[in-house]
Design a protein around this motif. Structure first.
Motif, PDB file in Angstrom:
ATOM      1  N   PRO A 122       0.825  -1.214   0.000  1.00  0.00           N
ATOM      2  CA  PRO A 122       0.000   0.000   0.000  1.00  0.00           C
ATOM      3  C   PRO A 122       0.855   1.258   0.000  1.00  0.00           C
ATOM      4  N   GLU A 123       2.017   1.205   0.662  1.00  0.00           N
ATOM      5  CA  GLU A 123       2.912   2.371   0.714  1.00  0.00           C
ATOM      6  C   GLU A 123       3.443   2.707  -0.676  1.00  0.00           C
ATOM      7  N   ALA A 127       2.843   6.064  -2.918  1.00  0.00           N
ATOM      8  CA  ALA A 127       3.973   6.833  -3.448  1.00  0.00           C
ATOM      9  C   ALA A 127       3.834   7.059  -4.956  1.00  0.00           C
ATOM     10  N   LEU A 128       3.301   6.073  -5.659  1.00  0.00           N
ATOM     11  CA  LEU A 128       3.148   6.192  -7.107  1.00  0.00           C
ATOM     12  C   LEU A 128       2.114   7.239  -7.495  1.00  0.00           C
ATOM     13  N   LYS A 129       1.210   7.562  -6.573  1.00  0.00           N
ATOM     14  CA  LYS A 129       0.229   8.613  -6.850  1.00  0.00           C
ATOM     15  C   LYS A 129       0.903   9.977  -7.000  1.00  0.00           C
ATOM     16  N   GLY A 130       2.107  10.098  -6.454  1.00  0.00           N
ATOM     17  CA  GLY A 130       2.810  11.373  -6.512  1.00  0.00           C
ATOM     18  C   GLY A 130       3.642  11.579  -7.758  1.00  0.00           C
ATOM     19  N   VAL A 131       3.676  10.600  -8.654  1.00  0.00           N
ATOM     20  CA  VAL A 131       4.452  10.738  -9.890  1.00  0.00           C
ATOM     21  C   VAL A 131       3.782  11.760 -10.807  1.00  0.00           C
ATOM     22  N   VAL A 212      13.117   0.342  -5.904  1.00  0.00           N
ATOM     23  CA  VAL A 212      12.745   0.823  -7.238  1.00  0.00           C
ATOM     24  C   VAL A 212      11.898   2.084  -7.148  1.00  0.00           C
ATOM     25  N   ILE A 213      11.039   2.180  -6.138  1.00  0.00           N
ATOM     26  CA  ILE A 213      10.205   3.377  -6.016  1.00  0.00           C
ATOM     27  C   ILE A 213      11.064   4.610  -5.779  1.00  0.00           C
TER      28      ILE A 213
END
Length: 228
Positions: A122-123, A127-131, A212-213
């Protein structure tokens, strides 16, 4: 003669019956050109896989078609995996035949897209929502690399989550000119290209998603990173 053994077909059929919920589209871009060495085998492989479940829908298009242009496909064979409503667009790609260890990647991708159940935390999803930038994650592999599927699956799942990310597997032995562009020596070799800002982040190895994130964040922020 089929490419898949009867026992493998029986196993996959049972797994698909348990895991698949929604339709999945496998879109193959192929060519009759003699230079496309694995087009015939790739089509046969996908026909055998799609024949194991009525939820796997196979489409075959010529590389010169309008669909190829629309989906940004330039090489054969290329496979695009998407949902029945095309919400994923053409963000998940295989350039080259998904053979050897990468066959597992193809199967897991089908299950991910159909079920919507991914393996990232979920973390990471948050985080990917902020790309903000448009990122292209290319993972160069070989069929005999046991670590490559992990790297490809991370890239593909990131693309399933974020509309800003495209995840592409590239078979480096099949497409040496693409691999040479990034001086690929060992695999998996990941190249993250920021298509908005022009910077590049690249690294070698099958890193966990938590690492990778961070590379994705570096690429999104416009940093150039070379961890080869």
């Amino acid at each position: 003669m089929g490419l898949l053994r009867d026992e493998d077909k029986a196993y996959l059929k049972k797994e698909f019956e348990k895991s698949l919920k929604n339709d999945v589209r496998l879109i193959l871009f192929s060519s009759e050109d003699e230079h496309c060495i694995y087009c015939k085998e790739t089509r046969q492989l996908l026909e055998e896989v799609s024949g194991l479940s009525d939820k796997i829908l196979l489409e075959v298009h010529d590389i010169k078609s309008e669909d190829a242009k629309t989906m940004g496909v330039e090489h054969t064979p290329t496979i695009v995996i998407t949902d029945s409503e095309s919400r994923l667009g053409s963000r998940i790609k295989f350039i080259g035949i998904p053979s050897g260890y990468e066959f597992t990647t193809l199967i897991k991708d089908i299950m991910f897209v159909s079920s919507g159940e991914l393996e990232v935390s979920p973390e990471t999803k948050e985080a990917l929502k902020g790309v903000n930038s448009k990122l292209l994650i290319e993972v160069y592999v070989t069929p005999s690399c046991p670590y490559c599927p992990k790297a490809v699956l991370v890239a593909h799942q990131f693309a399933m989550i974020s509309e800003k990310i495209e995840g592409v597997m590239i078979e480096s032995l099949e497409f040496p000119s693409l691999a040479d562009r990034w001086s690929v020596m060992g695999v998996p070799h990941t190249v993250i290209r920021n298509l908005d800002k022009g910077n590049v982040v690249q690294f070698v190895g099958a890193y966990p998603e938590t690492h990778v994130i961070n590379f994705v964040k570096d690429a999104d922020e416009g940093k150039n990173v070379d961890m080869r």
